[in-house]
Design a protein around this motif. Structure first.
Motif, PDB file in Angstrom:
ATOM      1  N   GLN A  81      22.339 -19.930  24.937  1.00 52.45           N
ATOM      2  CA  GLN A  81      22.269 -18.788  25.810  1.00 52.45           C
ATOM      3  C   GLN A  81      21.090 -18.799  26.571  1.00 52.45           C
ATOM      4  O   GLN A  81      20.239 -18.619  25.806  1.00 52.45           O
ATOM      5  N   GLU A  83      18.460 -16.560  28.713  1.00 54.27           N
ATOM      6  CA  GLU A  83      18.254 -15.224  28.856  1.00 54.27           C
ATOM      7  C   GLU A  83      16.949 -15.186  29.719  1.00 54.27           C
ATOM      8  O   GLU A  83      15.967 -15.924  29.334  1.00 54.27           O
ATOM      9  N   GLN A 117      25.813 -21.037  28.518  1.00 57.05           N
ATOM     10  CA  GLN A 117      25.972 -19.638  29.072  1.00 57.05           C
ATOM     11  C   GLN A 117      25.025 -18.835  29.523  1.00 57.05           C
ATOM     12  O   GLN A 117      23.682 -19.134  28.814  1.00 57.05           O
ATOM     13  N   THR A 119      23.654 -14.788  31.618  1.00 58.63           N
ATOM     14  CA  THR A 119      24.165 -13.603  32.315  1.00 58.63           C
ATOM     15  C   THR A 119      23.119 -13.314  33.355  1.00 58.63           C
ATOM     16  O   THR A 119      22.012 -13.742  33.186  1.00 58.63           O
ATOM     17  N   SER A 120      23.647 -12.591  34.439  1.00 56.73           N
ATOM     18  CA  SER A 120      22.586 -12.465  35.548  1.00 56.73           C
ATOM     19  C   SER A 120      23.006 -11.008  36.076  1.00 56.73           C
ATOM     20  O   SER A 120      24.149 -10.726  36.290  1.00 56.73           O
ATOM     21  N   HIS A 128      22.417 -16.016  41.422  1.00 57.71           N
ATOM     22  CA  HIS A 128      23.770 -16.480  41.421  1.00 57.71           C
ATOM     23  C   HIS A 128      24.082 -17.794  42.126  1.00 57.71           C
ATOM     24  O   HIS A 128      24.528 -18.500  41.796  1.00 57.71           O
ATOM     25  N   GLY A 142      31.040  -9.635  32.306  1.00 61.42           N
ATOM     26  CA  GLY A 142      30.062  -9.332  31.112  1.00 61.42           C
ATOM     27  C   GLY A 142      30.160  -7.576  31.119  1.00 61.42           C
ATOM     28  O   GLY A 142      30.270  -7.076  32.268  1.00 61.42           O
ATOM     29  N   LYS A 144      27.984  -4.369  29.070  1.00 64.17           N
ATOM     30  CA  LYS A 144      26.610  -3.961  28.185  1.00 64.17           C
ATOM     31  C   LYS A 144      26.704  -2.372  27.907  1.00 64.17           C
ATOM     32  O   LYS A 144      27.355  -1.819  28.829  1.00 64.17           O
TER      33      LYS A 144
END
Length: 150
Positions: A81, A83, A117, A119-120, A128, A142, A144
Motif C-alpha cells: 500500500q 500512502e 495499491q 489511494t488518492s 490520477h 474507496g 473513508k
C-alpha cells in the motif's frame, strides 16, 4: 535523486511536503510536534512499513510511505500500500515521482507482494493522470470514515 529511509530529523521536511498544496494545508500542522514524532517512531519500529524520502543535493524533495499488508484473499497474497506520496511542487515534472514509484514497486516485488495499491484524493486529478500513466488502474471505489472530533 537518491532514495533513503526517512530519519526523525526529516519530520519537518516531510510536513512541508504534505502541506505543499491546498489539500495538505488543511490536513497537516505547520511544525513538528509530539503526534508526528510518535507516528514516526511507530512507523520506524514496524518492519511492515517503509517511510522513504527522495533527496537532491541533501534536500528532501519527495516521500512516500510503503506498507506491506498480509491478506487471506487472492490465495493469501501480500499487498503493498502506497500512502502519502509527495513530490515538491518546485521539482515536479522531472521524473522524480516515477523514480519513487518504481522504487516502491521494486520493493513490493522483493517482499513477494502480488499487488500494489494506493489511494488518492478525488481532487488530485494531476496525480490520477500520473498514476494511470504509471500503469495503475482506478478499479475500486474507496470510502473513508473520519474518527476525528471537531
Amino acid at each position: 535523486m537518491s532514495i533513503r529511509s526517512a530519519r526523525r530529523s526529516d519530520i519537518a521536511a516531510l510536513i512541508a511536503l504534505y502541506r505543499d498544496d491546498d489539500i495538505g494545508k488543511t490536513r497537516d500542522r505547520a511544525a513538528p510536534d509530539h503526534a508526528y514524532e510518535t507516528a514516526f517512531d511507530a512507523i520506524e519500529a514496524d518492519p511492515n512499513h517503509r517511510l522513504v524520502v527522495g533527496e537532491i543535493d541533501a534536500q528532501v524533495v519527495a516521500t512516500l510511505l510503503l506498507s506491506f499488508l498480509p491478506g487471506l484473499s487472492r490465495h493469501g497474497a501480500w499487498r503493498a500500500q502506497i500512502e502519502s506520496m509527495r513530490v515538491a511542487r518546485a521539482v515536479r515534472g522531472q521524473g522524480l515521482g516515477t523514480a519513487l514509484l518504481e522504487w516502491a514497486i521494486d520493493a513490493a516485488k522483493r517482499r513477494g507482494c502480488m499487488l500494489v495499491q494506493l489511494t488518492s484524493d478525488q481532487r488530485r486529478s494531476d496525480a490520477h493522470r500520473f498514476y494511470e500513466s504509471a500503469g495503475f488502474h482506478p478499479t475500486h471505489v474507496g470510502f473513508k470514515l473520519s474518527l476525528e472530533t471537531p
